[in-house]
Structures are given as C-alpha cells and as structure tokens.
Design a protein around this motif. Sequence first.
Motif, PDB file in Angstrom:
ATOM      1  N   TYR A 149       0.737  -1.077   0.079  1.00 35.13           N
ATOM      2  CA  TYR A 149       0.079  -0.069  -0.087  1.00 35.13           C
ATOM      3  C   TYR A 149       0.859   1.237  -0.240  1.00 35.13           C
ATOM      4  CZ  TYR A 149      -4.330  -2.885   1.023  1.00 35.13           C
ATOM      5  OH  TYR A 149      -5.059  -3.883   0.787  1.00 35.13           O
ATOM      6  N   PRO A 150       0.551   2.470  -0.626  1.00 35.98           N
ATOM      7  CA  PRO A 150      -1.125   2.465  -0.995  1.00 35.98           C
ATOM      8  C   PRO A 150      -1.435   1.956  -2.474  1.00 35.98           C
ATOM      9  CG  PRO A 150      -0.023   4.652  -0.999  1.00 35.98           C
ATOM     10  CD  PRO A 150       0.939   3.649  -0.481  1.00 35.98           C
ATOM     11  N   LEU A 151      -2.358   1.333  -2.573  1.00 36.12           N
ATOM     12  CA  LEU A 151      -2.898   0.699  -3.923  1.00 36.12           C
ATOM     13  C   LEU A 151      -4.328   1.256  -4.219  1.00 36.12           C
ATOM     14  CD1 LEU A 151      -1.522  -2.889  -4.059  1.00 36.12           C
ATOM     15  CD2 LEU A 151      -0.756  -1.038  -5.432  1.00 36.12           C
ATOM     16  N   GLU A 152      -4.397   1.622  -5.634  1.00 38.66           N
ATOM     17  CA  GLU A 152      -6.074   1.760  -5.866  1.00 38.66           C
ATOM     18  C   GLU A 152      -6.682   0.224  -6.035  1.00 38.66           C
ATOM     19  OE1 GLU A 152      -7.358   4.829  -6.037  1.00 38.66           O
ATOM     20  OE2 GLU A 152      -5.060   5.288  -5.435  1.00 38.66           O
ATOM     21  N   ASP A 153      -7.877   0.204  -5.694  1.00 37.97           N
ATOM     22  CA  ASP A 153      -8.689  -1.069  -5.741  1.00 37.97           C
ATOM     23  C   ASP A 153      -8.613  -1.674  -7.063  1.00 37.97           C
ATOM     24  OD1 ASP A 153      -9.369  -0.425  -3.276  1.00 37.97           O
ATOM     25  OD2 ASP A 153     -11.437   0.070  -4.197  1.00 37.97           O
ATOM     26  N   ASP A 154      -8.479  -1.015  -8.333  1.00 36.55           N
ATOM     27  CA  ASP A 154      -8.536  -1.871  -9.654  1.00 36.55           C
ATOM     28  C   ASP A 154      -7.008  -2.378  -9.741  1.00 36.55           C
ATOM     29  OD1 ASP A 154      -6.928   0.571  -9.968  1.00 36.55           O
ATOM     30  OD2 ASP A 154      -8.152   1.409 -11.602  1.00 36.55           O
ATOM     31  N   SER A 184      -6.566  -6.770   8.358  1.00 42.95           N
ATOM     32  CA  SER A 184      -6.453  -6.702   9.593  1.00 42.95           C
ATOM     33  C   SER A 184      -5.326  -5.665   9.910  1.00 42.95           C
ATOM     34  CB  SER A 184      -6.205  -8.019  10.209  1.00 42.95           C
ATOM     35  OG  SER A 184      -5.849  -7.588  11.799  1.00 42.95           O
ATOM     36  N   GLN A 185      -4.198  -5.691   9.048  1.00 42.21           N
ATOM     37  CA  GLN A 185      -2.817  -4.881   9.376  1.00 42.21           C
ATOM     38  C   GLN A 185      -2.439  -4.763   7.779  1.00 42.21           C
ATOM     39  OE1 GLN A 185      -2.204  -3.323  11.673  1.00 42.21           O
ATOM     40  NE2 GLN A 185      -2.717  -4.253  13.627  1.00 42.21           N
ATOM     41  N   PRO A 186      -2.268  -3.667   7.344  1.00 41.33           N
ATOM     42  CA  PRO A 186      -2.929  -2.415   8.151  1.00 41.33           C
ATOM     43  C   PRO A 186      -4.420  -2.509   7.862  1.00 41.33           C
ATOM     44  CG  PRO A 186      -2.001  -1.901   5.893  1.00 41.33           C
ATOM     45  CD  PRO A 186      -1.597  -3.268   5.974  1.00 41.33           C
ATOM     46  N   THR A 351     -10.546   5.154  -1.104  1.00 43.87           N
ATOM     47  CA  THR A 351     -11.160   3.736  -0.504  1.00 43.87           C
ATOM     48  C   THR A 351     -10.910   2.986   0.716  1.00 43.87           C
ATOM     49  OG1 THR A 351     -10.201   2.487  -2.169  1.00 43.87           O
ATOM     50  CG2 THR A 351     -12.225   3.717  -2.998  1.00 43.87           C
ATOM     51  N   LEU A 352      -9.445   3.231   0.992  1.00 47.39           N
ATOM     52  CA  LEU A 352      -8.798   2.399   1.938  1.00 47.39           C
ATOM     53  C   LEU A 352      -9.439   2.822   3.293  1.00 47.39           C
ATOM     54  CD1 LEU A 352      -4.984   2.587   0.889  1.00 47.39           C
ATOM     55  CD2 LEU A 352      -6.935   0.720   0.345  1.00 47.39           C
ATOM     56  N   THR A 353      -9.933   4.085   3.582  1.00 44.98           N
ATOM     57  CA  THR A 353     -10.451   4.302   4.871  1.00 44.98           C
ATOM     58  C   THR A 353     -12.117   4.148   4.917  1.00 44.98           C
ATOM     59  OG1 THR A 353     -10.634   6.728   4.321  1.00 44.98           O
ATOM     60  CG2 THR A 353      -8.475   5.965   5.443  1.00 44.98           C
ATOM     61  N   ALA A 413       5.512  -1.811   4.126  1.00 45.53           N
ATOM     62  CA  ALA A 413       6.163  -1.326   3.112  1.00 45.53           C
ATOM     63  C   ALA A 413       7.446  -0.172   3.604  1.00 45.53           C
ATOM     64  CB  ALA A 413       5.414  -0.405   2.208  1.00 45.53           C
ATOM     65  N   GLY A 414       8.237  -0.631   4.449  1.00 47.75           N
ATOM     66  CA  GLY A 414       9.238   0.141   5.252  1.00 47.75           C
ATOM     67  C   GLY A 414       9.070   1.313   5.933  1.00 47.75           C
TER      68      GLY A 414
END
Length: 452
Positions: A149-154, A184-186, A351-353, A413-414
């Motif tokens: 992450y972060p990634l878009e849904d598509d 769950s995480q993240p 969309t992640l939140t 991701a670090g």
Amino acid sequence: MGSTKHPKDESIPFGAALKKEFPFDPQFRNLNHGSFGAAPRAVLAKLREYRDRADAVPDIFLRYEYPRKLDESRAAIAELVNAPLDTVVFVPNATTGVNVVLRNLVWDADGKDEIISFSVIYGACGKTVDYAIDSGRGLVSRRSIEIEYPLEDDEIVDAFRRAVETSRSQGKRPKIAIYDTVVSQPGVRFPFEELTKLCRELGVLSLIDGAQGIGMLPLDLSALDPDFFVSNCHKWLHVPRACAFFYVPFRNQHLITSTLPTSHGYQSQGVSRPNPLPQDGTKPAFVNNFEFVGTLDNAPYLTVKDALAWRQNVLGGEQRIIEYLWTLAKEGGKKVADILGTHVLENKKGTLTNNAMVNIFLPIKTSPDTAAPSLASDGQIVIPLQDANKAVTWMLSKLMDEYKTFIPINGHAGRWYVRLSAQVYLDTEDFEWAGHVLKGLCDRVGKNEYTE
C-alpha cells in the motif's frame, strides 16, 4: 463528533456519554476495538441469563431450548445481511470458518489445485493455508499475490486476474481464493465486491474472510453472492466473544460435510452412527451439522439478536452506527496525522479508509546505517534497524503501563504506522489524546529512552 438525533427525536449522543454502557475500567481507553471488540452491559446481562438457564436445566436447555433460540439469532443475522435463513450458521470466530472450508474441500488427485491469497492475509488464516498445503500430500499448492500500500482497488483486482491467468498458463488450477473485507494489518478496506465478481467470472471459488466486517460495513450477501463468507460478530456487532456467522449458499453446502471439530451432525458415506440429539427434519443437513459441535459455551451465539436489538433501540440502527464510525475514523485519523506531522494511509480514490479503522504513519523510520537515534532532514526520527523490535515493545509497554491503553504498532512497506479503531463510545477527543500520547512516545524514542 457531536450528538445526533434518534429517529424518535430522542438525543442519543455517541462518544464519551456511551462509555458507561460498557464495562471498561474507568482508566482504560479502548482504542483497539478492531482486535477483540466490546459488548455493552445490556447484552452481557443477556449472556448471563442464557448461561444461568443452561446451568439450571442443562438437558432441557441444551437439547431443546438452545436450538430454538439459536434459530432466532440466525434469523436476525440472515435478515441483516440479506441471506436465506438456512445459509447462515455460527462458529466461534472467522479463523474457524476459514479452517472449516479449507479442511472440507477435496483436492483433485492430479495435484494441479491452487489456493490463491494475498500477502496481507490474516496470519492465522495464512497458516491455515500452510496447513492445507503441508497436509495435502502434494495435491494442492499456494499462490500469493504481493500487496504494498497505498494501492488503488483496480490495481488489486488486476493483480488477481493476472495471478489466475498465470496459474492456468503454468498448468495449474486456481480452485479457491481467500481475501478480506477489511484487511487486519494495515486496517484498510479491500475490494472484496469486485474480487467476488471476478471469481465468478473466472470460475474460482471465493472465500471471504470478513473478520472485520459485520457491524462496520453494510453487507448484502444475496447481491454479493460469495461461495463462502465468515464474519466475526464479536468485533463490531457488540456481541460477546466468541461468535462469528458463517454463510454458505445452498449450492455449496454439499462441500461442507464436517464441522470443526467433527461432531454428531457428520454423516459418513460408509458408516451409519446414531445422533443422540433431537433432529429437526425441516432443516438442511448443513444447519443441523453446525447446531451442536460438542459441549461448548455457545451462549454468545444466542446474544446476536439481543445485540442487534440494542443497536437499533439504543444506538439508532445500523446505518447511523456505520456513518458515525466511518466519519470518526476519517476525521480522527486526520487529527492524529496532523499532530504527528505525518499522514494517513490512503489511496487516490479514498477507498482504503471506507471502514471503521484508520492507519496513521509514525514519524519514525529505521536504517541499517545508523548506530543511535537521530533526526533526519525531513524531521523523521531514525533509529538503528536492529532496534526496531525493542523500540516497538517499549512503546507498547508505555502505552499500557503509563497511559492505560493499547494501540497496535506495525510496519508496512518500510514505514511504521499505528491502527486506531473508531467506535460509538469514542469521539475526536480520544483520537487527539492518542495523537499527543504517540507524539510524546516518538520523541522519547528519539531520545533513546527505549534502551534504558
């Protein structure tokens, strides 16, 4: 967050005023609802009633009364998620549901079957996949899709399509895919609706781990139409631990022949053994099978209808609750990020939140090239890579011992981040408090206090 009005014009304020409805220690702030949930006093009182009745007349209750009361809770869940009554049963938790599916599926003798999952799979479910592989005698293998992450849904959906295509091009058979409603995480929303459609299109069974699901997301299983779905009621539905609903559509119930553990409802193809419990001939074998799985304390299952009634009558219903949780998570997360001088984990489309949890990056990073904590040019605290576990353990101990709370601290991701949970007994003041506490602890890490 301010108060809102009940449909009957009764003022029911969310936030601090609701804390008295829960049996929390007065000094404790429950900012991690997403791990273990919390049940209100009113529902816990019903739990004690059911337990007391079971102790008063064990045989009468467990053999005859319990199944009828269980049906009431199944009916309440079925109505909430828009599913046929006899597609819904209860299990102790989401991990149990995942285990039930993977331990019941029969792998083809040609050894080409694959289980597809994502790198963000919940740890226990990932290990369940490992067990299926290890015990499958070479009949099934795994394919994991890496997520950063972060990634878009598509992008996630496209990665899944490519994984299925690659599997088949390599002579494999992608039999089942496991994915979350909310990771769950993240703690981010996963595109489970789009993935379920794609599974149908590609001919792959869909197993949705909705551990973080019911009570914080609107769910319509008839519209979603997954092959298997399990969701913890004790996390976000205000049901006592341990309780999850397990959905299997009629078309797939023949695949689920055993509970976990196998109990009286199992019907062998080769041996006939009597079932000592009363049988309801009007129910499918699937429902009868899960009605009694050994002598366990399943009283939490019976409180589902009571929890839903409490949420409707006291909190104003599911829509009002979900709207509050999502708004609080988004607004509260932003306030924490502002205090820390960082940002919320989010994608471009936001969309992640879209759930009741929020992840905020900490102003700390690790480096293999530093020998002691220092301050980077971007204002971030830099600590030695080998000190990461020690620093996190120190921060968690201070959160519990000095501040009487618990906030998960993890890396992705670090980057270091915290996951905060919104809930009806919290408001933005709780998030601001958490932000200042975390800022102070990060500053103390920068001063090397974690090594003292």
